[in-house]
Design a protein around this motif. Structure first.
Motif, short mmCIF file in Angstrom:
data_model
loop_
_atom_site.label_atom_id
_atom_site.label_comp_id
_atom_site.label_asym_id
_atom_site.label_seq_id
_atom_site.Cartn_x
_atom_site.Cartn_y
_atom_site.Cartn_z
N PRO A 246 0.80 -1.23 0.00
CA PRO A 246 0.00 0.00 0.00
C PRO A 246 0.83 1.27 0.00
N GLN A 247 2.12 1.19 0.34
CA GLN A 247 2.95 2.39 0.31
C GLN A 247 3.10 2.94 -1.11
N TRP A 248 2.81 2.12 -2.12
CA TRP A 248 2.91 2.57 -3.51
C TRP A 248 1.59 3.09 -4.05
N HIS A 249 0.54 3.05 -3.22
CA HIS A 249 -0.79 3.45 -3.70
C HIS A 249 -0.98 4.95 -3.52
N ASP A 313 9.62 -4.13 -7.69
CA ASP A 313 10.33 -2.96 -7.17
C ASP A 313 10.08 -1.77 -8.07
N PRO A 314 8.98 -1.04 -7.86
CA PRO A 314 8.71 0.13 -8.70
C PRO A 314 9.79 1.20 -8.63
N ALA A 315 10.61 1.18 -7.58
CA ALA A 315 11.67 2.19 -7.46
C ALA A 315 12.68 2.09 -8.59
N PRO A 354 -9.91 3.25 -3.55
CA PRO A 354 -9.62 3.48 -2.14
C PRO A 354 -8.42 2.62 -1.72
N PRO A 355 -7.88 2.83 -0.53
CA PRO A 355 -6.84 1.92 -0.04
C PRO A 355 -7.37 0.49 0.00
#
Length: 382
Positions: A246-249, A313-315, A354-355
């Protein structure tokens, strides 16, 4: 250096009596992964498959670039698309020199400017996110169906008929290749009915753009079939990974999330061409008429091109990807016609979500016409 033939190429293990046909039908991803491993061990970027006709699979950037840009040598006629009635026709199967002109006629309708004019309509068609637990894969299927109906037909196409038409594409092979003449006739009649209305009354949806073109009704059918499952599977994977991480949402991260999903799970996991003439590839003669395959799945997970290639890894997208290694939409002149449409629809859905919380699921990639999760992928509002 003397040239060798295909027998000089590495290959994955075969089965007595059928070569690679059984594994190609039942376990194609392990098969091509074993082939790529054998090729790397031999210092090559291509490997041979025994499919009843000469076939070679390549995965390096150099191979991808050659196959996707040398359109007179690597042709679409006779490729896998021809055996699937949904995809057998239109610009997908047109070759040089006619392909460029046909594609040029269609490009404006699928360009960013025209799609922006449709965006309010597609956003209005977005179904609500269910309360409680729901299957992200099934919801993505219904959602993409509604959004494509809005983009192509202003929501006027019979939803039940549209679902019946596209549902077989989600089934394992050979189901998508089976002829369905009555269903296709019903779909063609509905496309023509709505299309003739556009010709008389005008409009701005994709049907209105394509209907006046030569072969325009066929292009509607083929591009719609090509768009549905590819967009559905990419969206389902994106929902699942946003629920797991969820940190990427957040809106600023969604582009990287989608790129990473498409690197790991490209819906178009394998592309095919036929060789229109002999080709010398690093000292090996690839014969005229052979199948020439490229795999966005293999290229996107190549350990020689990507650090920790199997890790989400989206980073990694802070940097540019290796050239000709990231090909979820193909490349060159034949870049996917619906690329901007699919991206617009998926980003609009992600922006409205939403989350989410991941409950349980099986995201094992399951190849068919497109690559999708085995599923289900059960999530809920967090």
């Amino acid at each position: 250096m003397s040239r060798s033939d295909l027998r000089a190429l590495p290959e994955p293990p075969t089965r007595p009596g059928n070569g690679h046909l059984q594994d190609w039908a039942l376990k194609p991803l392990p098969l091509i992964e074993a082939g790529a491993q054998a090729a790397r061990a031999a210092g090559r970027d291509v490997f041979r498959l025994r499919l009843g006709l000469p076939a070679v699979v390549g995965f390096s950037p150099a191979w991808n670039r050659r196959l996707l840009t040398d359109l007179r040598t690597f042709v679409s006629a006779g490729s896998f698309s021809r055996v699937v009635p949904y995809l057998s026709g239109g610009v997908i199967l047109s070759d040089a020199p006619g392909h460029a002109g046909r594609r040029q006629l269609m490009n404006p309708g699928f360009g960013k400017t025209h799609l922006a004019a449709l965006q309010a309509r597609t956003r209005a068609a977005l179904p609500p996110v269910p309360d409680g637990d729901f299957d992200a894969l099934a919801w993505a299927d219904r959602t993409v169906l509604a959004l494509l109906n809005a983009a192509y037909f202003s929501g006027e196409f019979d939803a039940g008929l549209l679902h019946a038409f596209l549902a077989p594409l989600r089934r394992p092979f050979p189901v998508p290749a089976l002829p369905r003449p009555l269903l296709f006739l019903r779909v063609e009649a509905e496309v023509r009915r709505l299309g003739h209305r556009r010709l008389v009354e005008g409009g701005d949806d994709l049907l209105a753009v394509l209907a006046p073109l030569p072969g325009g009704f066929e292009e509607v059918r083929v591009s719609l079939a090509a768009a549905h499952d590819t967009t559905t599977h990419a969206l389902a994977y994106a929902l699942w990974f946003l629920a797991r991480y969820p940190q990427w949402h957040t809106p600023e991260h969604h582009a990287a999330v989608l790129k990473e999903v498409l690197r790991l799970y490209p819906p178009g996991w394998m592309g095919s061409r036929r060789l229109n003439r002999d080709v010398d590839w690093n000292g090996v003669r690839l014969p005229h008429g052979a199948l020439a395959l490229y795999s966005p799945y293999l290229s996107g997970r190549d350990p020689e091109l990507w650090e920790r290639p199997d890790t989400f890894d989206p980073a990694r997208w802070h940097a540019k990807p290796p050239a000709w290694a990231y090909l979820p939409f193909g490349g060159g002149e034949r870049l996917c016609l619906g690329m901007h449409l699919a991206q617009m629809l998926i980003h609009d859905v992600l922006g409205a979500l939403p989350p989410l919380q991941a409950i349980r699921g099986d995201d094992t990639p399951q190849p068919g016409i497109t690559l999708g999760p085995r599923g289900p992928l059960v999530v809920r509002r967090h």
